[in-house]
Scaffold this motif. Sequence first.
Motif, PDB file in Angstrom:
ATOM      1  N   ASP A   1       2.166  -3.959  -3.280  1.00 14.27           N
ATOM      2  CA  ASP A   1       1.819  -5.210  -2.600  1.00 14.27           C
ATOM      3  C   ASP A   1       1.191  -6.228  -3.555  1.00 14.27           C
ATOM      4  O   ASP A   1       0.697  -7.268  -3.124  1.00 14.27           O
ATOM      5  CB  ASP A   1       0.846  -4.944  -1.445  1.00 14.27           C
TER       6      ASP A   1
ATOM      7  N   ASP B   1      -5.938  -1.223  -3.267  1.00 13.32           N
ATOM      8  CA  ASP B   1      -4.792  -1.630  -2.459  1.00 13.32           C
ATOM      9  C   ASP B   1      -3.520  -0.991  -2.997  1.00 13.32           C
ATOM     10  O   ASP B   1      -3.480  -0.504  -4.133  1.00 13.32           O
ATOM     11  CB  ASP B   1      -4.633  -3.157  -2.472  1.00 13.32           C
ATOM     12  N   ASN B   2      -2.465  -1.039  -2.220  1.00 19.11           N
ATOM     13  CA  ASN B   2      -1.169  -0.511  -2.631  1.00 19.11           C
ATOM     14  C   ASN B   2      -0.620  -1.364  -3.772  1.00 19.11           C
ATOM     15  O   ASN B   2      -0.517  -2.584  -3.649  1.00 19.11           O
ATOM     16  CB  ASN B   2      -0.199  -0.513  -1.444  1.00 19.11           C
TER      17      ASN B   2
END
Length: 169
Positions: free
Chosen positions: A74, A70-71
């Motif tokens: 975030d 995931d980023n």
Amino acid sequence: MITYKDLCNAWKKDIDTKSKIRTQLIEAALKFAVELAKNLGLQDKRYNLNGQEKKYVRLDPYKNGEKSEDNFLDIPMFKNEDIFYIDYALSLVLERDEKSSQRTNFYIPFKNYIENENLIIQVNDGRPQSDKTRFEIPVTSSEYSDIEAAFQAPVEEYKRMIMEKYKAL
């Protein structure tokens, strides 16, 4: 008597405080990655993976004991008792040589939190903590003091842990 406006203001202050803490913790992780890349001479280097340019040093969320793709921005912030923290993986891509496409992604999980006005960077691999795996960096309300020197100890420990892993084989 507590008014509705008082309740709204308390909630707003809580959100603002948590946002500030989360930002400090994320900025510290980003600085850690930058300092590692600089130390290894990798800050401007990239490699090609399936037609995409990738950094040799990167940050990834660390969720449920696993590195996530995931980023990183975030990443969630958690609370344990009175301590807010983030979990993340600091990844380093190792390659056989510059011309080879044989690579491995080595990563170590970390936890960042603020305690007694110090940023704590702690290896979060489930093993007992020691002075070698827990680093304190003085923090002011807006920036870290003597930033490059402050990150030297965790950078050196990160490299030592990689050497320890591959010497053991």
